[in-house]
Scaffold this motif. Structure first.
Motif, mmCIF file in Angstrom:
data_model
loop_
_atom_site.group_PDB
_atom_site.id
_atom_site.type_symbol
_atom_site.label_atom_id
_atom_site.label_comp_id
_atom_site.label_asym_id
_atom_site.label_seq_id
_atom_site.Cartn_x
_atom_site.Cartn_y
_atom_site.Cartn_z
ATOM 1 N N HIS A 1 -78.406 -32.637 114.753
ATOM 2 C CA HIS A 1 -78.698 -34.051 114.550
ATOM 3 C C HIS A 1 -79.574 -34.290 113.324
ATOM 4 O O HIS A 1 -79.296 -35.182 112.512
ATOM 5 C CB HIS A 1 -79.372 -34.621 115.800
ATOM 6 C CG HIS A 1 -79.675 -36.088 115.704
ATOM 7 N ND1 HIS A 1 -78.697 -37.057 115.841
ATOM 8 C CD2 HIS A 1 -80.832 -36.757 115.468
ATOM 9 C CE1 HIS A 1 -79.241 -38.255 115.695
ATOM 10 N NE2 HIS A 1 -80.544 -38.103 115.473
ATOM 11 N N GLU A 2 -80.623 -33.505 113.165
ATOM 12 C CA GLU A 2 -81.563 -33.728 112.062
ATOM 13 C C GLU A 2 -80.911 -33.477 110.713
ATOM 14 O O GLU A 2 -81.122 -34.231 109.755
ATOM 15 C CB GLU A 2 -82.800 -32.844 112.238
ATOM 16 C CG GLU A 2 -83.656 -33.214 113.436
ATOM 17 C CD GLU A 2 -84.104 -34.675 113.379
ATOM 18 O OE1 GLU A 2 -84.483 -35.146 112.285
ATOM 19 O OE2 GLU A 2 -84.078 -35.351 114.425
ATOM 20 N N TYR A 3 -80.092 -32.420 110.629
ATOM 21 C CA TYR A 3 -79.436 -32.122 109.352
ATOM 22 C C TYR A 3 -78.469 -33.232 108.958
ATOM 23 O O TYR A 3 -78.452 -33.694 107.817
ATOM 24 C CB TYR A 3 -78.698 -30.785 109.427
ATOM 25 C CG TYR A 3 -78.200 -30.310 108.078
ATOM 26 C CD1 TYR A 3 -79.005 -29.526 107.264
ATOM 27 C CD2 TYR A 3 -76.937 -30.681 107.600
ATOM 28 C CE1 TYR A 3 -78.567 -29.111 106.025
ATOM 29 C CE2 TYR A 3 -76.494 -30.267 106.365
ATOM 30 C CZ TYR A 3 -77.317 -29.479 105.572
ATOM 31 O OH TYR A 3 -76.883 -29.084 104.331
ATOM 32 N N LEU A 4 -77.677 -33.677 109.906
ATOM 33 C CA LEU A 4 -76.702 -34.720 109.601
ATOM 34 C C LEU A 4 -77.388 -36.050 109.307
ATOM 35 O O LEU A 4 -76.925 -36.822 108.461
ATOM 36 C CB LEU A 4 -75.712 -34.858 110.751
ATOM 37 C CG LEU A 4 -74.783 -33.644 110.934
ATOM 38 C CD1 LEU A 4 -73.935 -33.799 112.179
ATOM 39 C CD2 LEU A 4 -73.899 -33.449 109.707
ATOM 40 N N LYS A 5 -78.498 -36.317 109.977
ATOM 41 C CA LYS A 5 -79.260 -37.531 109.708
ATOM 42 C C LYS A 5 -79.750 -37.555 108.264
ATOM 43 O O LYS A 5 -79.763 -38.601 107.606
ATOM 44 C CB LYS A 5 -80.451 -37.619 110.666
ATOM 45 C CG LYS A 5 -81.262 -38.894 110.562
ATOM 46 C CD LYS A 5 -82.383 -38.903 111.600
ATOM 47 C CE LYS A 5 -83.240 -40.153 111.475
ATOM 48 N NZ LYS A 5 -84.346 -40.153 112.485
ATOM 49 N N GLU A 6 -80.129 -36.401 107.743
ATOM 50 C CA GLU A 6 -80.588 -36.294 106.359
ATOM 51 C C GLU A 6 -79.445 -36.462 105.359
ATOM 52 O O GLU A 6 -79.701 -36.681 104.167
ATOM 53 C CB GLU A 6 -81.257 -34.940 106.136
ATOM 54 C CG GLU A 6 -82.563 -34.764 106.908
ATOM 55 C CD GLU A 6 -83.089 -33.340 106.822
ATOM 56 O OE1 GLU A 6 -82.424 -32.513 106.154
ATOM 57 O OE2 GLU A 6 -84.141 -33.068 107.416
ATOM 58 N N HIS A 7 -78.212 -36.348 105.823
ATOM 59 C CA HIS A 7 -77.045 -36.444 104.938
ATOM 60 C C HIS A 7 -76.174 -37.650 105.273
ATOM 61 O O HIS A 7 -74.964 -37.631 105.062
ATOM 62 C CB HIS A 7 -76.231 -35.154 105.017
ATOM 63 C CG HIS A 7 -76.940 -33.959 104.440
ATOM 64 N ND1 HIS A 7 -77.962 -33.325 105.100
ATOM 65 C CD2 HIS A 7 -76.793 -33.313 103.253
ATOM 66 C CE1 HIS A 7 -78.411 -32.322 104.355
ATOM 67 N NE2 HIS A 7 -77.719 -32.300 103.229
ATOM 68 N N CYS A 8 -76.810 -38.697 105.789
ATOM 69 C CA CYS A 8 -76.080 -39.929 106.088
ATOM 70 C C CYS A 8 -75.738 -40.680 104.807
ATOM 71 O O CYS A 8 -76.360 -40.482 103.749
ATOM 72 C CB CYS A 8 -76.916 -40.828 106.992
ATOM 73 S SG CYS A 8 -76.904 -40.342 108.724
ATOM 74 N N LEU A 9 -74.764 -41.557 104.913
ATOM 75 C CA LEU A 9 -74.400 -42.425 103.799
ATOM 76 C C LEU A 9 -75.621 -43.242 103.384
ATOM 77 O O LEU A 9 -76.305 -43.816 104.235
ATOM 78 C CB LEU A 9 -73.270 -43.358 104.225
ATOM 79 C CG LEU A 9 -72.688 -44.270 103.135
ATOM 80 C CD1 LEU A 9 -71.882 -43.461 102.142
ATOM 81 C CD2 LEU A 9 -71.824 -45.365 103.775
#
Length: 365
Positions: free
Chosen positions: A72-80
């Motif tokens: 979750h944290e990694y993908l949150k950092e790579h959001c649009l």
């Protein structure tokens, strides 16, 4: 030569299908056998309806697939981004707020079983079940040079791997219960790892590019809770994943796609995969030549070992060897596990891919 090579590929694909069919028959042949309480299991439900639970018990289920892949944290950092991004190779900005609105409308149209969409053109829908609303839908924006890969799943779909077609079932056996929805979470992290490897490789650093990629959870997405057991000693595992999400990427205008009938394309694609340690899918359709620049683009960055169960980085001389290895992996997962492996298939992320340390670190973050 072209005819012979195509014939070999078709023969290998047929063998895989036959293996898959035989395995499904084996899995379903005795409905009256007692349930084995020691088998790995998952329980799935929407967060707001925990009473509506669905369960799957299967010896192929592995802890890393359901409880490590989503970060979750990694993908949150790579959001649009919130506002704008510069479009690739054109003097145009992408209005991210407008794109979000377009995607929300896309989801509404998909849920209404529409076959055409207001703001997007369909590029691929063979992995999407419009009736059940399971799978992967790939579309291109009509306004911007942007491709959106829309992933949709529900609690029922997660525990029904055999109802999604031959290929998804095939990967389920090899990848510890993996499916398109779960594998999609690996695309952005693996894209970054691939980029690092290309940057450090003098042979490829000026010849290969990757589309930029961002993560987005549409406003209509619900959250699915997954609970599991018999995968990691006596520990009860639990996580949450979005039921709907998008991988947003630059749309690359191709001069041409790589072709399996082209010996040069086959050689280059296999060389790239070997140099990258096969952390990307070697499917020839994942490579293209960009129009005007002549740069080779890799457009699919799923973590391939997660799909096919590679434990170490292989080396292949050609695509015949590549297909044969896929068949071997499938056969091993379907038919040649010991009784102890079937009843006690607890596998940690370290054991999954011993030579994929970068991705192991991602699992363990």
């Amino acid at each position: 030569m072209k005819h012979t090579y195509t014939k070999l590929v078709r023969q290998h694909i047929l063998i895989v299908i036959l293996l898959l069919y035989s395995s499904i028959v084996e899995c379903t042949r005795s409905p009256h056998r007692p349930e084995q309480a020691s088998l790995p299991y998952i329980v799935t439900y929407y967060n707001n309806t925990p009473q509506d639970r669905h369960i799957l018990r299967d010896s192929h289920l592995q802890e890393y697939t359901f409880f490590r892949v989503y970060n979750h944290e990694y993908l949150k950092e790579h959001c649009l981004p919130e506002n704008f991004i510069e479009a690739i190779n054109v003097t145009q900005s992408v209005d991210c707020q407008q794109l979000r609105s377009d995607i929300d409308e896309l989801v509404k149209e998909v849920m209404a079983c529409r076959k055409e969409y207001t703001h997007f053109t369909i590029l691929q829908n063979r992995d999407f079940n419009r009736k059940k609303k399971w799978g992967l839908l790939v579309v291109k924006s009509k306004k911007y040079p942007i491709v959106v890969k829309l992933f949709i799943e529900d609690p029922i779909g997660l525990v029904n791997p055999y109802r999604k077609g031959a290929v998804p079932t095939f990967f389920f056996f090899m990848g510890g219960g993996i499916n398109r929805h779960l594998a999609g979470f690996t695309r952005i992290r693996n894209r970054d790892i691939v980029q690092e490897k290309i940057n450090s490789n003098p042979r490829w650093q000026s010849k290969i590019k990757l589309p930029r990629k961002w993560f987005l959870t549409p406003s209509q997405s619900r959250w699915i809770t997954i609970e599991g057991g018999n995968m990691n000693k006596d520990e009860i595992l639990k996580t949450q994943i979005p039921s709907i999400y998008c991988i947003i990427a630059d749309a690359i205008e191709p001069e041409r796609m790589f072709s399996l009938s082209n010996p040069y394309d086959r050689e280059i694609a296999m060389d790239i995969c070997n140099d990258l340690g096969h952390i990307i899918d070697g499917n020839i359709s994942n490579f293209m030549i960009e129009k005007k620049t002549g740069i080779t683009y890799i457009i699919d960055t799923e973590h391939f070992p997660s799909n096919v169960g590679f434990k170490t980085a292989p080396i292949f001389s050609n695509y015949v060897e590549w297909y044969l290895q896929m068949i071997n992996n499938a056969a091993s997962s379907m038919f040649f596990r010991t009784k102890d492996e079937r009843l006690n298939p607890s596998v940690t992320s370290d054991e999954i891919s011993l030579n994929y340390n970068d991705f192991n670190q991602f699992f363990e973050q």
